[in-house]
Design an enzyme around this catalytic site. Structure first.
Site, mmCIF file in Angstrom:
data_model
loop_
_atom_site.group_PDB
_atom_site.id
_atom_site.type_symbol
_atom_site.label_atom_id
_atom_site.label_comp_id
_atom_site.label_asym_id
_atom_site.label_seq_id
_atom_site.Cartn_x
_atom_site.Cartn_y
_atom_site.Cartn_z
ATOM 1 N N PRO A 114 -72.797 34.389 71.782
ATOM 2 C CA PRO A 114 -73.646 33.204 72.010
ATOM 3 C C PRO A 114 -73.404 32.639 73.411
ATOM 4 O O PRO A 114 -72.259 32.582 73.869
ATOM 5 C CB PRO A 114 -73.181 32.215 70.930
ATOM 6 C CG PRO A 114 -72.512 33.050 69.897
ATOM 7 C CD PRO A 114 -71.917 34.227 70.619
ATOM 8 N N LEU A 119 -67.349 31.120 74.909
ATOM 9 C CA LEU A 119 -66.764 32.293 74.245
ATOM 10 C C LEU A 119 -66.609 33.479 75.208
ATOM 11 O O LEU A 119 -66.422 34.610 74.786
ATOM 12 C CB LEU A 119 -67.611 32.698 73.028
ATOM 13 C CG LEU A 119 -67.568 31.723 71.844
ATOM 14 C CD1 LEU A 119 -68.577 32.126 70.780
ATOM 15 C CD2 LEU A 119 -66.178 31.653 71.229
ATOM 16 N N ASP A 166 -59.425 34.530 79.821
ATOM 17 C CA ASP A 166 -60.473 35.268 79.093
ATOM 18 C C ASP A 166 -60.341 36.765 79.316
ATOM 19 O O ASP A 166 -60.442 37.564 78.390
ATOM 20 C CB ASP A 166 -61.875 34.845 79.556
ATOM 21 C CG ASP A 166 -62.093 33.353 79.419
ATOM 22 O OD1 ASP A 166 -61.163 32.669 78.942
ATOM 23 O OD2 ASP A 166 -63.177 32.880 79.792
#
Length: 334
Positions: A114, A119, A166
């Site tokens: 998404p 994320l 990340d």
């Protein structure tokens, strides 16, 4: 060497503790979320071609479609991420004096991560691209160096402001504890990374706003400027957040669910001290906490993660968060 189609994937990631201190010489714990991923397909072709996806095509139904599209995916789709990854890969090979064979390819991407909800969708596309190129050209990039290379494709090539967390999670996968000690970072351009067994984690849920791409989740924050100026409150809070990751590592290893629950709540509460949080995001956190779960951002906002005790709490989360247009999932980590 003949190649068929090479397919690689990089998954979404969620920060468990310590974020956003990865950009400030802090410590973090992150997991990957296999529910969502960016997939790359690469195969030999006469010319080098990046196949555009829907968000890369400049044809719109009308003016409102264009506006919606820009709100959701920005002014650029994913092709620029792939271009930056290819450029950095090629430069890395040159620096290492590796000669890349002159064979072209067509590359295409598909992402189910998404957008705009923290994320790590952009870095997933770059990570999967790097993996495909490594396989196609038979080039090994050491696992501890790869996240720094991916970050440089984003920051140096595209000016995307980001930290290492990340990319480390997406390269190492599973659950990773990261220490971005300043001295280590300056000496080797990376932190110290340690894998933690995801089987030790308690029950985790995630929730994200379904319509966040259309609602501006962006709130002005001047933490970087204040940190660089030596603002005492910012530095103290960042250090406190980093120490939560250290305590969290102990809690995971001891399987102390209660401690982890409290640490995750504290992570978000500290964030509120130095950052502006949008009402939509505050709503997500407050709703989840009222259900008896802990709640903090997975990244920069738009999606949350926390510990829940049992199915009763999980069901409550699903019902209550649906009322504010948020979807609840259980993250698959391994």
């Amino acid at each position: 060497m003949s190649h068929g189609i090479i397919e690689t994937t990089a998954y979404a990631r969620a920060g468990l503790l310590g974020n956003p201190t990865d950009g400030y010489f802090g410590k973090t714990i992150s997991i990957i979320v296999r529910n969502f991923g960016a997939r790359i397909s690469l195969y030999p072709s006469p010319e080098l071609q990046i196949e555009p996806q829907e968000q890369d095509i400049n044809v719109y139904r009308n003016i409102y479609h264009l506006v919606d599209s820009v709100k959701l995916t920005g002014y650029y789709g994913g092709s620029r991420l792939i271009k930056a990854a290819i450029k950095r890969f090629c430069e890395y090979a040159e620096e290492q004096q590796i000669r890349l064979t002159s064979k072209n390819f067509t590359i295409r991407y598909h992402s189910s991560i998404p957008r705009q909800v923290g994320l790590a969708g952009s870095s997933a596309i770059i990570t999967a691209t790097m993996r495909a190129l490594m396989e196609y050209y038979q080039v090994e990039i050491p696992v501890e160096i790869l996240p720094t290379l991916i970050l440089s494709a984003e920051m140096d090539e595209l000016g995307i402001n980001a930290g290492l967390q990340d990319r480390v999670a997406q390269v190492y996968e599973g659950c990773v504890y990261m220490d971005f000690n300043e001295e280590t970072m300056q000496q080797q351009r990376r932190g110290n990374y340690e894998r933690l067994d995801p089987a030790l984690l308690p029950k985790l849920y995630m929730a994200y706003k379904i319509d966040l791409g259309k609602v501006s989740g962006a709130v002005f924050n001047d933490v970087r400027a204040r940190f660089d100026k030596g603002d005492k409150e910012v530095i103290k809070t960042i250090n406190e957040m980093a120490s939560l990751a250290e305590a969290g590592k102990e809690a995971i290893l001891k399987q102390d669910e209660k401690a982890l629950h409290e640490l995750m709540n504290e992570n978000f509460d500290l964030r509120c001290k130095i950052m502006n949080i949008s009402d939509s995001n505050k709503d997500l956190i407050a709703t989840a906490r009222r259900c008896g779960a802990s709640a903090k951002f997975t990244g920069s906002g738009g999606s949350i993660i926390g510990v829940y005790k049992d199915d009763e709490v999980l069901n409550k989360l699903v019902v209550e968060l649906k009322k504010i247009n948020a979807r609840v999932i259980k993250p698959y980590i391994f």
